[in-house]
Design an enzyme around this catalytic site. Structure first.
Site, PDB file in Angstrom:
ATOM      1  N   LYS A  39       0.849  -1.198   0.000  1.00  0.00           N
ATOM      2  CA  LYS A  39       0.000   0.000   0.000  1.00  0.00           C
ATOM      3  C   LYS A  39       0.885   1.249   0.000  1.00  0.00           C
ATOM      4  O   LYS A  39       2.082   1.158   0.297  1.00  0.00           O
ATOM      5  CB  LYS A  39      -0.916  -0.020   1.224  1.00  0.00           C
ATOM      6  CG  LYS A  39      -0.174   0.023   2.558  1.00  0.00           C
ATOM      7  CD  LYS A  39      -1.101  -0.253   3.719  1.00  0.00           C
ATOM      8  CE  LYS A  39      -0.353  -0.225   5.039  1.00  0.00           C
ATOM      9  NZ  LYS A  39      -1.191  -0.691   6.165  1.00  0.00           N
ATOM     10  N   ARG A 136     -10.869  -0.220  14.986  1.00  0.00           N
ATOM     11  CA  ARG A 136     -10.903   0.519  13.724  1.00  0.00           C
ATOM     12  C   ARG A 136     -11.946  -0.142  12.829  1.00  0.00           C
ATOM     13  O   ARG A 136     -13.122   0.117  12.962  1.00  0.00           O
ATOM     14  CB  ARG A 136      -9.492   0.532  13.126  1.00  0.00           C
ATOM     15  CG  ARG A 136      -9.274   1.534  12.029  1.00  0.00           C
ATOM     16  CD  ARG A 136      -7.818   1.637  11.624  1.00  0.00           C
ATOM     17  NE  ARG A 136      -7.279   0.403  11.049  1.00  0.00           N
ATOM     18  CZ  ARG A 136      -6.045   0.276  10.544  1.00  0.00           C
ATOM     19  NH1 ARG A 136      -5.225   1.306  10.559  1.00  0.00           N
ATOM     20  NH2 ARG A 136      -5.636  -0.849  10.035  1.00  0.00           N
ATOM     21  N   HIS A 166      -6.212  -7.190  13.048  1.00  0.00           N
ATOM     22  CA  HIS A 166      -5.037  -6.319  13.050  1.00  0.00           C
ATOM     23  C   HIS A 166      -4.676  -5.948  14.487  1.00  0.00           C
ATOM     24  O   HIS A 166      -5.553  -5.624  15.285  1.00  0.00           O
ATOM     25  CB  HIS A 166      -5.340  -5.061  12.228  1.00  0.00           C
ATOM     26  CG  HIS A 166      -4.124  -4.277  11.846  1.00  0.00           C
ATOM     27  ND1 HIS A 166      -2.994  -4.848  11.316  1.00  0.00           N
ATOM     28  CD2 HIS A 166      -3.860  -2.940  11.893  1.00  0.00           C
ATOM     29  CE1 HIS A 166      -2.097  -3.901  11.064  1.00  0.00           C
ATOM     30  NE2 HIS A 166      -2.589  -2.745  11.412  1.00  0.00           N
ATOM     31  N   TYR A 270      14.681  31.398   5.317  1.00  0.00           N
ATOM     32  CA  TYR A 270      13.461  32.039   5.822  1.00  0.00           C
ATOM     33  C   TYR A 270      13.479  32.145   7.342  1.00  0.00           C
ATOM     34  O   TYR A 270      13.952  31.248   8.038  1.00  0.00           O
ATOM     35  CB  TYR A 270      12.242  31.192   5.442  1.00  0.00           C
ATOM     36  CG  TYR A 270      11.925  31.162   3.973  1.00  0.00           C
ATOM     37  CD1 TYR A 270      11.543  32.324   3.296  1.00  0.00           C
ATOM     38  CD2 TYR A 270      11.983  29.969   3.264  1.00  0.00           C
ATOM     39  CE1 TYR A 270      11.233  32.277   1.933  1.00  0.00           C
ATOM     40  CE2 TYR A 270      11.669  29.921   1.915  1.00  0.00           C
ATOM     41  CZ  TYR A 270      11.291  31.078   1.258  1.00  0.00           C
ATOM     42  OH  TYR A 270      10.973  31.029  -0.072  1.00  0.00           O
ATOM     43  N   CYS A 317      13.430  24.694   3.188  1.00  0.00           N
ATOM     44  CA  CYS A 317      12.504  25.363   2.269  1.00  0.00           C
ATOM     45  C   CYS A 317      11.720  24.306   1.495  1.00  0.00           C
ATOM     46  O   CYS A 317      11.914  23.114   1.669  1.00  0.00           O
ATOM     47  CB  CYS A 317      13.275  26.247   1.298  1.00  0.00           C
ATOM     48  SG  CYS A 317      14.477  27.329   2.089  1.00  0.00           S
ATOM     49  N   ASP A 319      11.955  23.500  -1.643  1.00  0.00           N
ATOM     50  CA  ASP A 319      12.737  22.762  -2.643  1.00  0.00           C
ATOM     51  C   ASP A 319      14.222  22.662  -2.311  1.00  0.00           C
ATOM     52  O   ASP A 319      14.977  22.076  -3.089  1.00  0.00           O
ATOM     53  CB  ASP A 319      12.605  23.451  -4.008  1.00  0.00           C
ATOM     54  CG  ASP A 319      11.171  23.807  -4.314  1.00  0.00           C
ATOM     55  OD1 ASP A 319      10.329  22.897  -4.263  1.00  0.00           O
ATOM     56  OD2 ASP A 319      10.889  24.995  -4.559  1.00  0.00           O
TER      57      ASP A 319
HETATM   58  C1  LIG Z   1      -0.422  -1.585   6.885  1.00  0.00           C
HETATM   59  C2  LIG Z   1      -0.964  -2.843   7.369  1.00  0.00           C
HETATM   60  C3  LIG Z   1      -0.109  -3.936   7.620  1.00  0.00           C
HETATM   61  C4  LIG Z   1       1.394  -3.825   7.597  1.00  0.00           C
HETATM   62  O1  LIG Z   1       1.810  -3.126   8.761  1.00  0.00           O
HETATM   63  P1  LIG Z   1       3.352  -3.073   9.179  1.00  0.00           P
HETATM   64  O2  LIG Z   1       3.332  -2.458  10.513  1.00  0.00           O
HETATM   65  O3  LIG Z   1       4.014  -2.185   8.156  1.00  0.00           O
HETATM   66  O4  LIG Z   1       3.868  -4.439   9.148  1.00  0.00           O
HETATM   67  C5  LIG Z   1      -0.686  -5.144   7.949  1.00  0.00           C
HETATM   68  N1  LIG Z   1      -2.033  -5.275   8.048  1.00  0.00           N
HETATM   69  C6  LIG Z   1      -2.873  -4.242   7.840  1.00  0.00           C
HETATM   70  C7  LIG Z   1      -4.338  -4.463   7.979  1.00  0.00           C
HETATM   71  C8  LIG Z   1      -2.377  -2.993   7.507  1.00  0.00           C
HETATM   72  O5  LIG Z   1      -3.215  -1.968   7.319  1.00  0.00           O
END
Ligand SMILES: *Cc1c(COP(=O)(O)O)cnc(C)c1O
Length: 378
Positions: A39, A136, A166, A270, A317, A319
């Protein structure tokens, strides 16, 4: 790798990526597959390239956050099974089915809507997501949550191929062990009740993210698949190494654009937050916050040039930024500067930068912007 004309680039070591895959796979029990998490453009590394390497290294699945990321991989010719981890709009269902992409289902209404959105004769692969304490996405792990998951499992247009949860604190082995163990216990209980009442087995049960692989693989949390993201990229979520020897895949490099000389008392950049305390030589680097170098790091980071650390000074900055290179004789435009990565014996890690920025290494990697070309090396 010709970067002579490139102002700033992210070097992607394919060798390190393959090494990390081998290290992770070797640490898993036989029969446990790797779901490569790609992702967010593979945590900034370039999803198509990373996916190809993971496939060649024997990964079984890929995971992305949203349908757009899955379809981009299919358009790049990626053939591995792909799971969309996020909660997607049901209107995506026909496209996902057409491209053989599996979708997470997190509630009964979404399961029904996905099924209803399919064209006649289509079936959509789904993974059921259980909330065991992350708070979540997911069906609650007990009671009414399981009743609702069962209703989804019985929808003929959906093909349930996986179930997952998760962890919230698996990357904090000192303080998070009890909670992670409780989440795992809940997951096992929920999966076994679901399977019993549904009368089928889930082909893929998975829960281990990077923390799960690092700290809980010996306790059997690996199940059928593991989903380590960060580890694949050679970065650890904390200080502990968990018995794995990984190599950072990304280095962020820039090229000195100009070398300038300043008198004691002159101010730079800046806001004039930095004043030369002595006659000073600065290197102007063509990398700024629009490239992903967080502005909050102004005056707090160091940069590697010729294998040595030099302090960045003044405001970063959009860039550019400036580095105090006084004492580095005859430095010339065109020389390479490393923001993070290795240069000779010296190394600055994404974790070091993250600590200085008050964030986590994930954000440092993901922040490297699309303007920065990803250049692969072996
Ligand atoms: C992003 C994600 C992972 C990977 O997480 P890491 O901490 O980078 O290993 C695994 N499962 C789900 C559902 C995630 O959203």
């Amino acid at each position: 790798m010709d970067t002579q004309k490139t102002r700033t680039w992210a070097e992607i070591s394919l060798g390190a990526l393959r090494h990390n895959c081998r290290q992770i796979q070797r640490s898993l029990p036989a029969g446990c597959g790797l779901m490569g998490v790609v992702k967010a453009d593979a945590y900034g590394h370039g999803a198509a390239v990373v996916a190809e390497q993971l496939r060649q290294a024997g990964a079984a699945w890929l995971a992305v956050a949203c349908p757009e990321e899955a379809l981009a991989l299919r358009q790049a010719g990626e053939s591995l099974p792909i799971l969309v981890l996020g909660a997607s709009d049901p209107a995506w269902a026909p496209v996902l089915a057409e491209h053989r992409v599996a979708q997470t289902v997190e509630c009964r209404e979404k399961g029904q809507a996905l099924a209803a959105a399919l064209h006649p004769g289509q079936r959509l692969q789904v993974h059921i997501k259980l909330d065991t304490g992350m708070g979540r996405l997911g069906f609650p792990w007990e009671g009414a949550g399981l009743e609702q998951a069962l209703e989804v499992l019985r929808l003929p247009a959906l093909e349930p191929v996986g179930v997952f949860t998760h962890f919230a604190v698996s990357d904090e082995p000192e303080t998070g062990r009890e909670y992670t163990q409780e989440q795992f216990r809940r997951f096992r209980a929920a999966v076994s009740e679901l399977e019993q009442r549904w009368g089928n087995r889930f082909p893929q049960r998975h829960c281990a993210n990077s923390g799960g692989v690092l700290f809980y693989r010996q306790e059997g949390y690996t199940l059928d698949l593991v989903r380590p993201g960060l580890l694949t990229y050679g970065v650890y979520p904390g200080r502990e190494r968990g018995g794995l020897d990984l190599r950072p895949v990304m280095s962020l490099r820039s090229r000195v654009a100009a070398v300038t000389h300043h008198r004691k008392g002159d101010t730079v950049s800046y806001g004039r937050i930095w004043t030369a305390q002595r006659d000073t030589t600065l290197a102007v680097l063509p990398v700024g916050y629009a490239d992903g170098l967080h502005r909050c790091l102004s005056g707090r980071l160091e940069v590697l040039i010729r294998g040595r650390r030099f302090p960045q000074v003044g405001r970063i900055c959009m860039d550019m930024c400036m580095v105090d290179v006084t004492g580095c004789p005859d430095l010339a435009p065109g020389e390479v500067a490393t923001i993070f990565g290795r240069d000779g014996e010296a190394e600055i890690s994404a974790a070091e930068l993250a600590e200085k920025a008050g964030t986590i290494p994930y954000e440092i990697l993901c922040a490297v912007s699309p303007r920065v070309p990803r250049i692969c090396s072996e």
